[in-house]
Design an enzyme around this catalytic site. Structure first.
Site: not given
Lengths: 428, 428
Positions: A14, A105, A129, A134, A190, A205, A302
């Site tokens: 990211v 998060k 945000e 995402g 992962e 979230k 992503g």
């Protein structure tokens, strides 16, 4: 033209995506937003990552103090993930008067009370945000669009890894274990997939989103959580036949009896807009008392989609002089006055291996009816008869979870009646 | 606690809905947003409407001057619709230093340059989320979430009336005329349905949304517009067989060759998220260079959903001290430097009544190929043979509209080949 200096903490997926977006769009932002946004500092232990992105040596900080004391830095972007050292770094940045944009998060879920208090005290912006879903603009929608509504419910597919796995299981009819292995090979899951497949990520979230939606703190500890590791291909296939697809859902409801927050796999009937949300796509379906139903759909993860949310927050922060904070008392724990519902109300899919004898269905039916459960649909899979048993699929009308548990327990306890294979909630 | 006084101009469906939301949520907004929002004035010729809502006589203004000079009024909500007298009233309010929230797509589309200039001059806010797609938070998403993206395209179902009509035609297999009559009876369509069914309403909204998305003025006059009045049930049914549904789409694209803006009916393939947007629901599907695909879905009209957007703007306005305006030069006409594409690129569905003779398909194919049109699918409806003709359905790959027009003209001009029944764009 206003100049805005950004520091990026962490140059993983990211962080790298955010850097690229900022660099490639620098002229575009000057033209459209009349802001010159420059990355003035990065903090990344693996220095080679910074160099690979073309960041010059003199912008690579050696520690957080250097970032915080850099007068060129106005906004600190935290994209490291995990609680520490992210928490310490963000607090340091806020104390140094920098506004913070985070995609973290877990951190925001667990420490927003502390971060926000520090942000307020230092009159800094705190934007998050990118922490939920995402590139899907759900947080600002709750804060700045739907804020005139009493939000009645939200149902989200908010974890990309599990949605990829469940979509693949559904389409290719392969087992959870097989798909997980493939997803790990492709980098969609992962090496230790626990946070995703056990629903932790979705619960972080949901804690953030439901606190905003219901204007009261919903800590992680109050969220019922169930993962997808026990989902069988049999149930997915039976569900398909019955016109439903399996999803990992995050559900928040605010009703007469209190607030209900839960993350678990569930069948979604094909006609529901969430049923078409496949692969790594995410969506949140929100019902407000004025707006009725709204759904926000897009890529929940992503480099570039999450980077898009971060850059959106950076530009928003740069264009505002004062900042708004939570609409509720953002304490660590829930407000003692908040009531939480634990006896969920939902429709249920129940799969039994019923003894293949006359009278069994009638006995099972009477147990349901005794527990005030109204059955909407019964399918006996006669072509799957084996060893004196036949698969029996039942879908109930909306009912209480405790009643279902009681009925299921009673059925299972009676020899010669049926074995309970699975119990799955259904959303229509 | 901050006090905010609101005036509502027009107490029709949306004005009434807005009033109800504000009244019913007054305590809620005090608690959550720490703002006391009171309706201090209404302007409505049909006084009985105000009285029916329980508004006291002394809050019913007799003219706009009274509203503008009322010191209790901070924000003026314009929900009258149409250009005049709405334009005059909004300008008067802005000149009197009141911020304005409007749901008026025609007014904002045609006069935003003038309104915004006046708002800027008087340092007032000018908010218009409710002008496009009712309760769906698309404007703020473009302004405050996706603003770090170069928006590549947007495709919207942004008119509720036509989506209701087309959904009904598709599901019940009845003609346009029949459904329109029913829709008018139910109040889903106006007595004069022109603005909806001929695509004007969608074009006003596309003008507003594409100007925001592409950071340049896209006036209404630049939008290609085609309505749904000629859509036949035959084509809807053939489309169904081919896995597509008919929608009135508003399309905006920003590509290498320029900007393409158009409103027209089109087939949407079933796999596209927009295909599931039915009845009076609306949605906008946006593709940005960072965020990839995002879809925002919800109710595009109605008293409470549109009221939700208005109240969202009121609270936003009340919580901000200074306001942002367009990211482009908001002039009346398009910037002379903006290039507009008129030779659209799309896939096409073409229905022919072909002469039922050997060699006809080959001749038709050669005309397509001569015009550089690659055909993706051909279906000959042999069970619909009649009078020496057979229906022939072709779906092309993406191609240029001019090529399609040329090919279709050539086919039509040759006696004994085929009659061209319909040509419809296809979105996949």
């Amino acid at each position: 033209m206003k100049k805005v200096g950004v520091a990026i903490l962490g140059l993983g997926v990211v962080g790298g995506g955010t850097y690229k977006i900022l660099e490639e769009h620098r002229e575009f932002y000057k033209k459209t937003h009349e802001i010159d946004i420059a990355v003035e500092s990065v903090l990344e232990l693996r220095k080679e990552r910074a160099l690979a992105l073309g960041i010059s040596e003199n912008k690579i900080a050696s520690n957080i103090a250097e970032v915080c004391s850099n007068p060129e830095v106005d906004i600190v972007v935290e994209v490291m993930g995990g609680v520490e050292p992210a928490r310490t770094f963000v607090l340091a940045a806020l104390k140094a008067g920098k506004s913070v944009v985070t995609s973290n998060k877990e951190l925001y879920c667990k420490y927003s009370h502390e971060l926000e208090k520090t942000a307020k005290k230092n009159k800094c912006g705190l934007f998050f945000e990118a922490s939920c879903v995402g590139g899907v603009p759900v947080i600002r929608a709750l804060l700045d669009n739907l804020q005139g509504n009493k939000i009645l419910s939200m149902t989200g597919i908010i974890n990309g890894t599990t949605n990829y796995i469940l979509t693949k299981m559904t389409n290719d009819e392969v087992s959870y274990e097989e798909v997980l292995k493939e997803a790990q090979k492709l980098g969609y899951a992962e090496a230790d997939p626990t946070a995703d497949v056990e629903g932790y990520d979705a619960a972080y979230k949901l804690s953030i989103l439901s606190s905003l939606a219901f204007h009261t703190k919903i800590p992680f500890s109050k969220i019922y959580r169930e993962g997808i590791t026990d989902i069988s291909i049999e149930d997915i296939n039976y569900g398909k036949k019955l016109g439903m697809v399996m999803k990992l859902l995050a559900v928040g409801k605010n009703g007469e009896n209190g607030i209900e927050v839960r993350v678990h796999p569930a069948f979604v009937k094909n006609a529901h807009p969430l049923a078409g949300v496949n692969d790594s796509f995410n969506a949140v379906f929100i019902t407000g008392d004025s707006v009725d139903d709204v759904m926000l759909y897009g890529r929940g993860a992503g480099a570039l989609p999450t980077g898009s949310a971060i850059v959106g927050d950076i530009i928003y922060c740069a264009k505002h002089d004062n900042f708004n904070y939570s609409t509720f008392s953002n304490s660590e724990e829930a407000d003692p006055a908040t009531k939480f519902v634990t006896n969920f109300n939902s429709a249920y899919y129940i799969r039994l291996s019923a003894r293949d004898k006359t009278g069994v269905l009638s006995k099972i039916s009477s147990i349901f009816s005794k527990n005030n459960i109204s059955v909407a649909q019964v399918v006996q899979e006669n072509d799957k008869r084996a060893n004196g048993s036949v698969p029996l699929l039942l879908i109930t009308h909306d009912t209480f979870e405790k009643s279902v548990n009681k009925a299921v327990e009673e059925i299972g306890s009676k020899a010669n009646l049926a074995k309970v294979e699975s119990v799955i909630r259904v959303i229509s």
